[in-house]
Design an enzyme around this catalytic site. Structure first.
Site, PDB file in Angstrom:
ATOM      1  N   GLU A   1      74.090  89.466  71.885  1.00 35.82           N
ATOM      2  CA  GLU A   1      73.005  89.551  72.868  1.00 35.82           C
ATOM      3  C   GLU A   1      72.703  90.990  73.315  1.00 35.82           C
ATOM      4  O   GLU A   1      72.823  91.327  74.494  1.00 35.82           O
ATOM      5  CB  GLU A   1      73.338  88.651  74.065  1.00 35.82           C
ATOM      6  CG  GLU A   1      73.508  87.201  73.655  1.00 35.82           C
ATOM      7  CD  GLU A   1      73.981  86.276  74.767  1.00 35.82           C
ATOM      8  OE1 GLU A   1      73.969  85.057  74.538  1.00 35.82           O
ATOM      9  OE2 GLU A   1      74.375  86.763  75.853  1.00 35.82           O
TER      10      GLU A   1
ATOM     11  N   HIS B   1      69.271  77.674  71.903  1.00 42.28           N
ATOM     12  CA  HIS B   1      69.431  76.862  73.112  1.00 42.28           C
ATOM     13  C   HIS B   1      68.040  76.416  73.566  1.00 42.28           C
ATOM     14  O   HIS B   1      67.330  77.161  74.239  1.00 42.28           O
ATOM     15  CB  HIS B   1      70.116  77.667  74.213  1.00 42.28           C
ATOM     16  CG  HIS B   1      71.528  78.031  73.908  1.00 42.28           C
ATOM     17  ND1 HIS B   1      72.544  77.105  73.896  1.00 42.28           N
ATOM     18  CD2 HIS B   1      72.104  79.222  73.609  1.00 42.28           C
ATOM     19  CE1 HIS B   1      73.688  77.709  73.609  1.00 42.28           C
ATOM     20  NE2 HIS B   1      73.444  78.997  73.425  1.00 42.28           N
TER      21      HIS B   1
END
Length: 351
Positions: free
Chosen positions: A164, A241
């Site tokens: 990330e 997600h």
């Protein structure tokens, strides 16, 4: 719909009170008898896998399903290979938790994805609270990455070396690494990982790469720059997600193909599809369709090597604690009963 702006490789604790409301005993169940890793491999993919975490391994019913390699051919440790677990004090390494999951994978014939080496979150205070120079932080990164990757050399299929690194607007996330070294921390970590285990695939893992926009553009540019500089990079993890109904096959496939065109593989690394509770039968049918769509896109892209769900059961899902009011995100309910989403995964691999 709202898309997450949070870091999404989170803890996997128990959520008894919350997950109890995600499904009911009368909810529809899966009907397919095809095991998911069998389906993935029959379709030409390397694996179908799941995240897991050490506290869950005391649940014998859960572990019985987890250990079935026909069902899961790959494991990702949710927390025990992150920096705070592995190197809680400088130059003091603890591989106990990571070894437990690595040994479980080896004993049951599973591939393991190492997660993760360098991330802005779950860092011990000695990393975040120290004022580093470029030279000293470079040494810290090299020591951490080299020691951890060397310890697991020969056992790990792929490492999420960098986790990330971007904000949703495509800028680099500011943290102790970027603030001290700019984006060169990425090159430093990847280079150290390659030297420590030349056979492991090296990944950058990121969320919200599923959508068209600045973030996927930034990742394409980063891979381009790494390749141009000779820095090793083998794959990009697309976390996935999703919110129910927010799956765009065309966007996901376009983005996967933009990455694989650069000579890297891709993988769905943290798939779940969260529902605004309470989940209705119609919601579960839509969730089935969403899982089928995502897996089907992986099938359509030859460079997509596999799919990992972010734990297989709602009982251990991170969603309710992170997104209040949402849940029921996994293909098995909190009672370890497969939901229609399971059938969607099978259909996706058969597409």
């Amino acid at each position: 719909m709202l898309r997450s702006t949070l870091g999404l490789a989170a803890l996997l604790p128990l959520f008894d009170a919350v997950t109890a409301q995600t499904t009911t005993s009368s909810a529809p169940e899966a009907t397919s008898t095809v095991a998911l890793n069998v389906a993935a491999k029959a379709a030409g993919k390397l694996y179908f896998g799941t995240a897991t975490d050490n506290p869950e391994l005391t649940n014998t019913a859960y572990v019985t399903i987890l250990n079935n390699t026909a069902m899961f051919g790959q494991l990702t440790p949710g927390n025990s290979m992150k920096w705070d677990a592995i190197e809680p004090e400088q130059n003091v390494f603890d591989f106990t938790g990571g070894d437990q999951i690595a040994d479980l994978a080896e004993q049951t014939g599973k591939i393991i994805r190492g997660h993760n080496l360098v991330w802005y979150s779950q860092l011990p205070s000695w990393v975040t609270d120290t004022t580093w120079t470029a030279e000293t932080l470079t040494s810290v990164i090299q020591t951490h990455v080299t020691t951890e990757v060397s310890h697991y050399a020969g056992k790990i299929y792929a490492w999420d070396v960098i986790n990330e690194p971007f904000n949703d607007d495509g800028t680099f996330r500011t943290d102790v690494f970027y603030d001290t070294l700019n984006s060169t921390y990425i090159n430093i970590a990847l280079t150290a990982a390659r030297a420590a285990d030349p056979d492991a695939k090296l990944y950058i893992n990121e969320y919200n790469l599923e959508y068209t926009g600045a973030k996927i553009d930034a990742m394409v540019q980063l891979v381009t720059d790494l390749k141009a500089s000779g820095t090793p990079i083998d794959g990009i993890g697309i976390e996935s997600h999703y919110i129910l109904g927010d799956v765009s096959a065309s966007e996901l496939q376009t983005n996967m193909e933009a990455l694989t065109a650069l000579g890297v593989e891709v993988a769905i690394t943290e798939l779940d599809v969260r529902i605004d509770l309470p989940a209705t039968d119609a919601d579960l049918e839509q969730q089935k369709s969403d899982y089928e769509t995502v897996v089907g896109v992986c099938m359509a892209v030859s460079g997509c090597v596999g799919v990992t769900i972010w734990d297989y059961t709602d009982y251990y899902s991170w969603i309710p604690a992170t997104f209040p009011g949402y849940g029921a995100a996994c293909p098995w309910d909190e009672n370890l009963v497969p939901k229609p989403a399971y059938d969607g995964i099978v259909l996706g691999f058969q597409s």
